[in-house]
Design an enzyme around this catalytic site. Structure first.
Site, short mmCIF file in Angstrom:
data_model
loop_
_atom_site.label_atom_id
_atom_site.label_comp_id
_atom_site.label_asym_id
_atom_site.label_seq_id
_atom_site.Cartn_x
_atom_site.Cartn_y
_atom_site.Cartn_z
N LYS A 284 13.86 -9.28 0.77
CA LYS A 284 12.56 -9.64 1.36
C LYS A 284 11.43 -9.15 0.44
O LYS A 284 10.51 -9.91 0.11
CB LYS A 284 12.41 -8.98 2.71
CG LYS A 284 11.00 -8.98 3.26
CD LYS A 284 10.89 -8.37 4.64
CE LYS A 284 10.81 -6.88 4.64
NZ LYS A 284 9.50 -6.30 4.38
N ASN A 285 11.55 -7.90 -0.02
CA ASN A 285 10.44 -7.30 -0.78
C ASN A 285 10.40 -7.72 -2.24
O ASN A 285 9.51 -7.30 -2.97
CB ASN A 285 10.48 -5.78 -0.65
CG ASN A 285 10.13 -5.35 0.77
OD1 ASN A 285 9.69 -6.17 1.59
ND2 ASN A 285 10.35 -4.09 1.09
N CYS B 111 -0.42 -0.02 10.56
CA CYS B 111 0.74 -0.53 11.31
C CYS B 111 1.41 0.69 11.94
O CYS B 111 0.93 1.82 11.81
CB CYS B 111 1.69 -1.28 10.38
SG CYS B 111 2.58 -0.20 9.28
N ARG C 90 -1.76 2.67 5.87
CA ARG C 90 -1.46 1.63 4.86
C ARG C 90 -2.71 1.10 4.15
O ARG C 90 -3.01 -0.07 4.16
CB ARG C 90 -0.70 0.46 5.50
CG ARG C 90 0.45 0.82 6.41
CD ARG C 90 1.66 1.40 5.67
NE ARG C 90 2.28 0.50 4.75
CZ ARG C 90 3.22 -0.42 5.08
NH1 ARG C 90 3.54 -0.56 6.35
NH2 ARG C 90 3.76 -1.18 4.17
N ARG D 255 12.06 -9.66 11.28
CA ARG D 255 11.13 -9.73 10.15
C ARG D 255 11.85 -9.46 8.84
O ARG D 255 11.45 -9.97 7.80
CB ARG D 255 10.02 -8.66 10.30
CG ARG D 255 9.02 -8.94 11.38
CD ARG D 255 7.84 -8.01 11.26
NE ARG D 255 7.36 -7.99 9.88
CZ ARG D 255 6.49 -7.07 9.43
NH1 ARG D 255 6.07 -6.13 10.22
NH2 ARG D 255 6.07 -7.13 8.19
C1 EPZ Z 1 6.11 -1.46 0.08
O1 EPZ Z 1 5.01 -1.30 0.94
C2 EPZ Z 1 7.21 -2.10 0.92
N1 EPZ Z 1 6.75 -3.41 1.39
C3 EPZ Z 1 7.55 -1.19 2.09
O2 EPZ Z 1 8.62 -1.78 2.79
C4 EPZ Z 1 8.00 0.16 1.55
O3 EPZ Z 1 8.25 1.03 2.64
C5 EPZ Z 1 6.88 0.75 0.67
O4 EPZ Z 1 6.57 -0.18 -0.40
C6 EPZ Z 1 7.26 2.08 0.04
O5 EPZ Z 1 8.37 1.94 -0.73
C7 EPZ Z 1 6.81 -4.48 0.55
O6 EPZ Z 1 7.22 -4.36 -0.59
C8 EPZ Z 1 6.35 -5.79 1.11
P1 EPZ Z 1 3.08 1.50 -1.02
P2 EPZ Z 1 3.56 -0.93 0.31
O7 EPZ Z 1 1.81 0.89 -1.46
O8 EPZ Z 1 3.43 -1.50 -1.02
C9 EPZ Z 1 -0.21 4.81 -0.14
C10 EPZ Z 1 9.76 -2.59 4.63
O9 EPZ Z 1 10.33 -1.89 5.45
N2 EPZ Z 1 -1.19 3.84 -0.65
O10 EPZ Z 1 4.17 1.70 -2.02
O11 EPZ Z 1 2.55 -1.27 1.34
C11 EPZ Z 1 0.45 4.36 1.16
O12 EPZ Z 1 -0.35 4.72 2.27
C12 EPZ Z 1 8.39 -2.20 4.14
O13 EPZ Z 1 10.24 -3.60 4.09
C13 EPZ Z 1 -2.53 4.21 -0.73
O14 EPZ Z 1 -2.91 5.31 -0.35
O15 EPZ Z 1 3.66 0.65 0.20
C14 EPZ Z 1 1.76 5.12 1.12
O16 EPZ Z 1 1.55 6.43 1.59
C15 EPZ Z 1 7.78 -1.14 5.03
N3 EPZ Z 1 -3.44 3.30 -1.21
C16 EPZ Z 1 2.12 5.15 -0.36
O17 EPZ Z 1 0.89 4.89 -1.06
C17 EPZ Z 1 -3.04 2.05 -1.64
O18 EPZ Z 1 -3.92 1.28 -2.11
C18 EPZ Z 1 3.16 4.12 -0.80
O19 EPZ Z 1 2.75 2.88 -0.27
C19 EPZ Z 1 -1.67 1.70 -1.56
C20 EPZ Z 1 -0.76 2.62 -1.07
#
Ligand code: EPZ
Length: 419
Positions: free
Chosen positions: A22-23, A116, A121, A397
């Site tokens: 998916k990702n 969420c 996020r 999902r």
């Molecule tokens: C991706 O989400 C995945 N989703 C998530 O999978 C996964 O849990 C996550 O990466 C972490 O590995 C997809 O790829 C579609 P991040 P993403 O940006 O990109 C902080 C699932 O179950 N952050 O890597 O949204 C954030 O709050 C989903 O399939 C900021 O602060 O996660 C978090 O603490 C759930 N500012 C950390 O970074 C930003 O601009 C990592 O988040 C972006 C992120």
């Protein structure tokens, strides 16, 4: 809203075909916005989130078609450069259209995804990167508006690795003028898969999968030609957790064990046996698991998307385990539901302590987010008696025909359609 009725305690044995990731599929679909023409993608899983991304691209003017894992997209007539709230609120990954839209059309309006169940996020790092590349960013009535006559290459250092942030900026940089360097970039296999797809489109990307990625901008890209995304490592890990918790003997076909080194190492420590066979990866759970600790960290560490499933395993392990979630601030929604089944879990200062018990007892439980729902499936399968998991649209999902795949290995699972 559908539910899953699961009768636990049955021996699980057989083969599971792992679907596409998916990702990986979501960013690759967004990459089709980078150039007009007829794109074709393969091994795309049949999921709600994929359908939502297809709906979003169609709303913008793309022609989207899905047929048994194959996706075609025609993106020559993109008219709207906007991702509306009603679509983004159901799938945060819609933010992945931001980079491609600004890069190709010079403008984009994307609804802020909002939080969420698992956390706030934010997307501040996505926006910081686009600003460094010359985009003018304004926020108005819950929307991000980005404008740039042409993005220019820049060096961008992320405060922390962000998966979709790295993906958004990698895509934007492909069409920027000059070279972009992403530092402290995310290293997930899905990043490498997107980079491979972009390279096949003619992009010049070096270092994907490492912490520093260099992208040399080009003027134009080719449409995606029959690109097959990688198998889903979290679906793979979820079925590993099911075999581990239920003393099962399950062979995972079409998976990539090399994407799960940290998970396999931890599972082996807990007593799970792995055998690479011609058919796939055979996973044999022990009569009883040994309790082990985990701490989630960015790839290649133990993935946050496997934390809930591992916790479910530990509820019936011998001993006490400690789980520390470091990526998201609220990713323990599954704990209350596991406790309804008799699990002995306490949370103190963001750390969960799980004291293993002989058996869980089936109960009516409720899914709250994608991976929490997977955790409840693991628990229901190894519990004594019957469980009903409500709101399994969360599961739909991210898992392609999960109930069918479970029946294929002997589980007693029935989907109850909501009236
Ligand atoms: C991706 O989400 C995945 N989703 C998530 O999978 C996964 O849990 C996550 O990466 C972490 O590995 C997809 O790829 C579609 P991040 P993403 O940006 O990109 C902080 C699932 O179950 N952050 O890597 O949204 C954030 O709050 C989903 O399939 C900021 O602060 O996660 C978090 O603490 C759930 N500012 C950390 O970074 C930003 O601009 C990592 O988040 C972006 C992120």
């Amino acid at each position: 809203m559908d539910s899953l009725k699961i009768k636990g305690g049955r021996p699980l044995k057989g083969d599971v075909e792992i679907s596409g990731a998916k990702n990986a599929a979501l960013p690759v679909m967004a990459a089709a916005l980078l150039t007009g023409g007829a794109h074709s993608l393969k091994r795309i899983p049949n999921l709600r989130d994929i359908a939502t991304m297809g709906k979003l691209l169609s709303y913008m003017g793309a022609e989207y078609h899905y047929d048994q894992g194959a996706v075609t997209l025609e993106t020559s007539r993109i008219k709207k450069h906007e991702a509306p709230y009603d679509l983004v609120k159901t799938m945060r990954a819609a933010v992945l259209v931001l980079g491609p839209l600004v890069a190709r059309f010079g403008n984009a309006s994307v609804s802020l995804p909002g939080g969420c169940a698992i956390g706030a996020r934010p997307i501040n790092l996505h926006l910081m990167g686009l600003e460094k590349m010359g985009a003018r960013i304004t926020l108005e009535s819950g929307y991000v508006h980005a404008r740039a006559s042409r993005l220019k290459g820049a060096t961008i250092c992320f405060d922390m690795p962000t998966v979709t942030g790295t993906e958004n900026l990698m895509m934007a940089a492909c069409l920027a003028k000059g070279t972009t360097v992403l530092e402290n970039a995310a290293r997930e296999p899905e990043i490498v898969d997107l980079a491979d797809c972009l390279a096949a489109m003619g992009a010049k990307i070096y270092g994907a999968g490492e912490s520093t990625i260099e992208i040399q901008g080009v003027d134009e890209l080719r449409p995606i030609a029959a690109y097959a995304v990688i198998p889903d490592r979290i679906e793979t890990g979820t079925f590993m957790a099911i075999a581990a918790a239920c003393a099962g003997d399950v062979t995972l076909k079409g998976c990539r064990p090399d994407h799960l080194d940290s998970v396999i190492m931890k599972f082996k420590d807990a007593g799970v046996a792995f055998h690479e066979t011609k058919k796939g990866l055979r996973v044999v759970g022990p009569r009883r698991l040994t309790a082990r600790d985990i701490k989630t960290t960015p790839y290649p560490g133990f993935p946050t998307d496997m934390q809930a499933q591992f916790m479910a395993m530990m509820t019936v392990a011998l001993g006490t385990s400690v789980v520390k979630e470091t990526i998201f601030e609220n990713r323990y929604m599954h704990v209350a539901e596991l406790k309804r089944m008799g699990a002995d879990i306490s949370i103190e200062g963001g750390i969960a302590t799980i004291r293993g018990t002989e058996k869980l007892k089936g109960a009516p439980i409720m899914a709250t987010d994608l991976r929490a729902s997977a955790s409840l499936v693991v628990a229901a399968l190894c519990a004594r008696g019957e469980s009903i998991i409500h709101r399994i649209y969360h599961l739909d999902r991210g898992y392609d025909h999960m109930d069918e795949k479970l029946r294929g290995i002997g589980a007693q699972v029935e989907r109850i359609k909501s009236s």
